[in-house]
Design a protein around this motif. Sequence first.
Motif, PDB file in Angstrom:
ATOM      1  N   GLY A   1      38.913  48.779   4.021  1.00  0.00           N
ATOM      2  CA  GLY A   1      37.726  49.046   4.825  1.00  0.00           C
ATOM      3  C   GLY A   1      38.026  48.986   6.310  1.00  0.00           C
ATOM      4  N   VAL A   2      38.848  48.015   6.684  1.00  0.00           N
ATOM      5  CA  VAL A   2      39.282  47.905   8.077  1.00  0.00           C
ATOM      6  C   VAL A   2      40.081  49.139   8.476  1.00  0.00           C
ATOM      7  N   ARG A   3      40.982  49.574   7.610  1.00  0.00           N
ATOM      8  CA  ARG A   3      41.783  50.762   7.909  1.00  0.00           C
ATOM      9  C   ARG A   3      40.893  51.978   8.132  1.00  0.00           C
ATOM     10  N   GLN A   4      39.846  52.120   7.354  1.00  0.00           N
ATOM     11  CA  GLN A   4      38.953  53.269   7.519  1.00  0.00           C
ATOM     12  C   GLN A   4      38.315  53.267   8.904  1.00  0.00           C
ATOM     13  N   ILE A   5      37.930  52.080   9.385  1.00  0.00           N
ATOM     14  CA  ILE A   5      37.354  51.979  10.730  1.00  0.00           C
ATOM     15  C   ILE A   5      38.392  52.346  11.789  1.00  0.00           C
ATOM     16  N   LEU A   6      39.607  51.851  11.621  1.00  0.00           N
ATOM     17  CA  LEU A   6      40.677  52.174  12.568  1.00  0.00           C
ATOM     18  C   LEU A   6      41.000  53.667  12.553  1.00  0.00           C
ATOM     19  N   GLN A   7      41.012  54.271  11.366  1.00  0.00           N
ATOM     20  CA  GLN A   7      41.266  55.701  11.262  1.00  0.00           C
ATOM     21  C   GLN A   7      40.195  56.501  12.008  1.00  0.00           C
ATOM     22  N   THR A   8      38.950  56.073  11.871  1.00  0.00           N
ATOM     23  CA  THR A   8      37.861  56.751  12.579  1.00  0.00           C
ATOM     24  C   THR A   8      38.015  56.595  14.081  1.00  0.00           C
ATOM     25  N   ALA A   9      38.401  55.402  14.521  1.00  0.00           N
ATOM     26  CA  ALA A   9      38.604  55.171  15.955  1.00  0.00           C
ATOM     27  C   ALA A   9      39.683  56.092  16.513  1.00  0.00           C
ATOM     28  N   VAL A  10      40.762  56.252  15.765  1.00  0.00           N
ATOM     29  CA  VAL A  10      41.847  57.139  16.210  1.00  0.00           C
ATOM     30  C   VAL A  10      41.350  58.585  16.287  1.00  0.00           C
ATOM     31  N   LYS A  11      40.589  59.009  15.285  1.00  0.00           N
ATOM     32  CA  LYS A  11      40.056  60.373  15.268  1.00  0.00           C
ATOM     33  C   LYS A  11      39.058  60.609  16.402  1.00  0.00           C
ATOM     34  N   MET A  12      38.359  59.556  16.798  1.00  0.00           N
ATOM     35  CA  MET A  12      37.334  59.679  17.835  1.00  0.00           C
ATOM     36  C   MET A  12      37.879  59.399  19.233  1.00  0.00           C
ATOM     37  N   SER A  13      39.130  59.727  19.456  1.00  0.00           N
ATOM     38  CA  SER A  13      39.791  59.680  20.766  1.00  0.00           C
ATOM     39  C   SER A  13      40.137  58.292  21.268  1.00  0.00           C
ATOM     40  N   PHE A  14      40.118  57.297  20.394  1.00  0.00           N
ATOM     41  CA  PHE A  14      40.486  55.939  20.807  1.00  0.00           C
ATOM     42  C   PHE A  14      41.920  55.576  20.425  1.00  0.00           C
ATOM     43  N   ALA A  15      42.735  56.541  20.068  1.00  0.00           N
ATOM     44  CA  ALA A  15      44.100  56.260  19.604  1.00  0.00           C
ATOM     45  C   ALA A  15      44.898  55.457  20.625  1.00  0.00           C
ATOM     46  N   ASP A  16      44.807  55.833  21.903  1.00  0.00           N
ATOM     47  CA  ASP A  16      45.586  55.172  22.944  1.00  0.00           C
ATOM     48  C   ASP A  16      44.784  54.110  23.685  1.00  0.00           C
ATOM     49  N   ALA A  17      43.570  53.852  23.208  1.00  0.00           N
ATOM     50  CA  ALA A  17      42.726  52.817  23.813  1.00  0.00           C
ATOM     51  C   ALA A  17      43.025  51.462  23.181  1.00  0.00           C
ATOM     52  N   ASP A  18      42.519  50.407  23.803  1.00  0.00           N
ATOM     53  CA  ASP A  18      42.662  49.075  23.215  1.00  0.00           C
ATOM     54  C   ASP A  18      41.975  49.044  21.854  1.00  0.00           C
ATOM     55  N   TYR A  19      42.574  48.279  20.940  1.00  0.00           N
ATOM     56  CA  TYR A  19      42.048  48.282  19.571  1.00  0.00           C
ATOM     57  C   TYR A  19      40.648  47.678  19.457  1.00  0.00           C
ATOM     58  N   SER A  20      40.172  47.003  20.494  1.00  0.00           N
ATOM     59  CA  SER A  20      38.794  46.512  20.477  1.00  0.00           C
ATOM     60  C   SER A  20      37.799  47.670  20.454  1.00  0.00           C
ATOM     61  N   SER A  21      38.298  48.894  20.662  1.00  0.00           N
ATOM     62  CA  SER A  21      37.455  50.090  20.569  1.00  0.00           C
ATOM     63  C   SER A  21      36.846  50.262  19.190  1.00  0.00           C
ATOM     64  N   LEU A  22      37.356  49.563  18.194  1.00  0.00           N
ATOM     65  CA  LEU A  22      36.742  49.657  16.861  1.00  0.00           C
ATOM     66  C   LEU A  22      35.287  49.186  16.887  1.00  0.00           C
ATOM     67  N   PHE A  23      34.919  48.398  17.923  1.00  0.00           N
ATOM     68  CA  PHE A  23      33.523  47.979  18.076  1.00  0.00           C
ATOM     69  C   PHE A  23      32.620  49.190  18.253  1.00  0.00           C
ATOM     70  N   SER A  24      33.081  50.179  19.015  1.00  0.00           N
ATOM     71  CA  SER A  24      32.271  51.377  19.225  1.00  0.00           C
ATOM     72  C   SER A  24      32.065  52.145  17.933  1.00  0.00           C
ATOM     73  N   ILE A  25      33.059  52.123  17.061  1.00  0.00           N
ATOM     74  CA  ILE A  25      32.926  52.805  15.771  1.00  0.00           C
ATOM     75  C   ILE A  25      31.891  52.100  14.917  1.00  0.00           C
TER      76      ILE A  25
END
Length: 292
Positions: free
Chosen positions: A258-282
């Motif tokens: 489930g965590v991986r799915q959130i991270l995958q979405t973050a990467v797809k939504m242009s947060f790949a090179d952003a800090d991983y705390s960007s998963l909050f936005s997802i």
Amino acid sequence: MKVAFLGTGLMGLPMAQRLLAADIQLVAYNRTPEKLAPLQAAGAEVVTHPRQAIRAAECVILMLTNASAIYHVLLSDTAWHTLEGRTIIQMGTITPTESQEIRDAVVAGGGEYLEAPVLGSIPEAQAGKLIVMVGAEPEQYQSHLKLLQHFGSEPLLIGPVGTAAALKLALNQLIASLTTSFALSLAFIQRQGVDVDVFMQILRDSSLYAPTFDKKLQRMLASDYANPNFPTKHLLKDTDLFISEAKSRGLDLSSIKGVRQILQTAVKMSFADADYSSLFSIIKEWGESSEE
């Protein structure tokens, strides 16, 4: 002793700078040559091919993205033939299986191999306060302890090659899972109208608290994910490595998937090179839109 440093990215650069500051002769290689400029300015020798760095040094430190990069840089036909008599210290995040396979290839080439992955990010690397976990034979650990202490004051021998790599993956799984859980609770109390300061006060006073929560809180509240110490794409990579290795050990992976799915979405939504705390936005924004 002359040290070759292969991989001078976000973590590799400050780690290599620590060695230069200690007056250790350094020869550096990076697949993106522009990233070598600060090291060259500080007195490092820079080269255009990894085999040149390996030939010039007694010890080779690897801080590369993944096992594929290690095979390309260290174990290509031209580089592999330069390994005889050299010590390879692998400090990036790879699986125990990959580390053991790379060790076998290094030993077959006449070199010796130990792993020493680190826990911490750029500030800790700059200050020499990384947690260094070593997978090696005891005599190898003792022989290279002084060198490893430039990165962290108390490198810890975990066991043979593979054990330190496993521990590093276990800890990075916690980074992903703890941050995701905190982000979900934070988004939830915001939706419920609970004051964030009150939430944090109670959390800090409880046994549930982890310092990483405060480190990521302001980024999440401000949606400020620039200048990352650890990009989302790297945490996704490490999560995939954990899942791959844990699957072979027969563990239930429902929660981390489930965590991986959130991270995958973050990467797809242009947060790949952003800090991983960007998963909050997802969790807070994209999660809502995905339900519509």
